[in-house]
Design a protein around this motif. Structure first.
Motif, PDB file in Angstrom:
ATOM      1  N   PRO A 253      77.441  28.496  35.229  1.00  0.00           N
ATOM      2  CA  PRO A 253      77.651  27.193  35.648  1.00  0.00           C
ATOM      3  C   PRO A 253      78.782  26.646  34.747  1.00  0.00           C
ATOM      4  N   GLY A 254      79.732  26.042  35.415  1.00  0.00           N
ATOM      5  CA  GLY A 254      80.785  25.332  34.787  1.00  0.00           C
ATOM      6  C   GLY A 254      81.686  26.361  34.137  1.00  0.00           C
ATOM      7  N   LYS A 255      81.706  27.567  34.463  1.00  0.00           N
ATOM      8  CA  LYS A 255      82.314  28.742  33.853  1.00  0.00           C
ATOM      9  C   LYS A 255      82.942  29.440  34.864  1.00  0.00           C
ATOM     10  N   LEU A 256      84.295  30.488  34.290  1.00  0.00           N
ATOM     11  CA  LEU A 256      84.900  31.155  35.396  1.00  0.00           C
ATOM     12  C   LEU A 256      84.259  32.388  35.707  1.00  0.00           C
ATOM     13  N   ARG A 257      84.408  32.957  36.690  1.00  0.00           N
ATOM     14  CA  ARG A 257      83.752  34.249  37.511  1.00  0.00           C
ATOM     15  C   ARG A 257      84.285  35.409  36.658  1.00  0.00           C
ATOM     16  N   GLU A 258      83.064  36.070  35.908  1.00  0.00           N
ATOM     17  CA  GLU A 258      83.306  37.241  35.191  1.00  0.00           C
ATOM     18  C   GLU A 258      82.817  38.347  35.777  1.00  0.00           C
ATOM     19  N   LEU A 259      83.258  39.612  35.393  1.00  0.00           N
ATOM     20  CA  LEU A 259      82.787  40.681  35.753  1.00  0.00           C
ATOM     21  C   LEU A 259      81.664  41.387  34.991  1.00  0.00           C
ATOM     22  N   VAL A 260      80.611  41.760  35.965  1.00  0.00           N
ATOM     23  CA  VAL A 260      79.489  42.112  35.250  1.00  0.00           C
ATOM     24  C   VAL A 260      79.213  43.664  35.132  1.00  0.00           C
ATOM     25  N   ALA A 261      79.451  44.475  36.089  1.00  0.00           N
ATOM     26  CA  ALA A 261      79.425  45.914  36.202  1.00  0.00           C
ATOM     27  C   ALA A 261      80.219  46.278  37.329  1.00  0.00           C
ATOM     28  N   GLY A 262      80.546  47.663  37.205  1.00  0.00           N
ATOM     29  CA  GLY A 262      81.282  48.291  38.375  1.00  0.00           C
ATOM     30  C   GLY A 262      81.083  49.590  38.790  1.00  0.00           C
ATOM     31  N   ILE A 263      81.214  50.284  39.427  1.00  0.00           N
ATOM     32  CA  ILE A 263      80.951  51.716  39.787  1.00  0.00           C
ATOM     33  C   ILE A 263      81.778  52.406  40.670  1.00  0.00           C
ATOM     34  N   SER A 264      82.181  53.388  40.268  1.00  0.00           N
ATOM     35  CA  SER A 264      83.216  54.311  41.132  1.00  0.00           C
ATOM     36  C   SER A 264      82.251  55.081  42.464  1.00  0.00           C
ATOM     37  N   SER A 265      83.065  55.608  43.467  1.00  0.00           N
ATOM     38  CA  SER A 265      82.557  56.338  44.652  1.00  0.00           C
ATOM     39  C   SER A 265      81.904  57.580  44.011  1.00  0.00           C
ATOM     40  N   GLY A 266      82.445  57.900  42.751  1.00  0.00           N
ATOM     41  CA  GLY A 266      81.681  59.052  42.099  1.00  0.00           C
ATOM     42  C   GLY A 266      80.457  59.006  41.203  1.00  0.00           C
ATOM     43  N   GLY A 267      80.261  57.359  40.963  1.00  0.00           N
ATOM     44  CA  GLY A 267      79.129  57.155  40.283  1.00  0.00           C
ATOM     45  C   GLY A 267      79.415  56.695  38.727  1.00  0.00           C
ATOM     46  N   SER A 268      80.547  56.739  38.482  1.00  0.00           N
ATOM     47  CA  SER A 268      80.879  56.227  37.086  1.00  0.00           C
ATOM     48  C   SER A 268      80.840  54.915  36.908  1.00  0.00           C
ATOM     49  N   ALA A 269      79.920  54.418  35.854  1.00  0.00           N
ATOM     50  CA  ALA A 269      79.722  53.009  35.774  1.00  0.00           C
ATOM     51  C   ALA A 269      80.230  52.353  34.723  1.00  0.00           C
TER      52      ALA A 269
END
Length: 114
Positions: A41-57
């Motif tokens: 709330p009231g803040k900018l969007r932030e990245l939480v988590a990502g994962i590659s097609s190969g499964g690297s997180a």
């Protein structure tokens, strides 16, 4: 315009758990990275988590050890398991999938009460 379909948000007490799911259309091919952003709330969007097609997180520091991202390539689906939730995890969570361009989900609300 391709939309990803999210589910699993809700209201939970601090210390609780939620599991988010996000499905891309079966017709979407060559998906590379998938993942989750959130907007407190009231803040900018932030990245939480990502994962590659190969499964690297990868994870933002504040969720390491509490959140786990996974994907099912056969179903074009990405998941976010959230444990030990804190009030500061509250926000709208958006999933994304990268193919020729980035596609977004509609957002799902996660509210953590203290």
């Amino acid at each position: 315009q391709v939309h990803l379909v999210e589910s699993g948000g809700g209201l939970v007490q601090a210390g609780g758990s939620l599991r988010l799911s996000c499905a891309a259309p079966a017709t979407m091919s060559s998906i590379r990275a998938m993942g989750w952003f959130r907007q407190p709330p009231g803040k900018l969007r932030e990245l939480v988590a990502g994962i590659s097609s190969g499964g690297s997180a990868s994870y933002r520091d504040s969720v390491k050890g509490r959140f786990a991202i996974s994907r099912d390539n056969a179903r074009n689906t990405v998941y976010l398991e959230m444990n030990s939730l804190k009030p500061e995890d509250t926000g709208v969570y958006y999933c994304y999938a990268d193919s020729a361009r980035r596609h977004w989900g509609q957002g799902t609300q996660v509210t953590v009460s203290s």
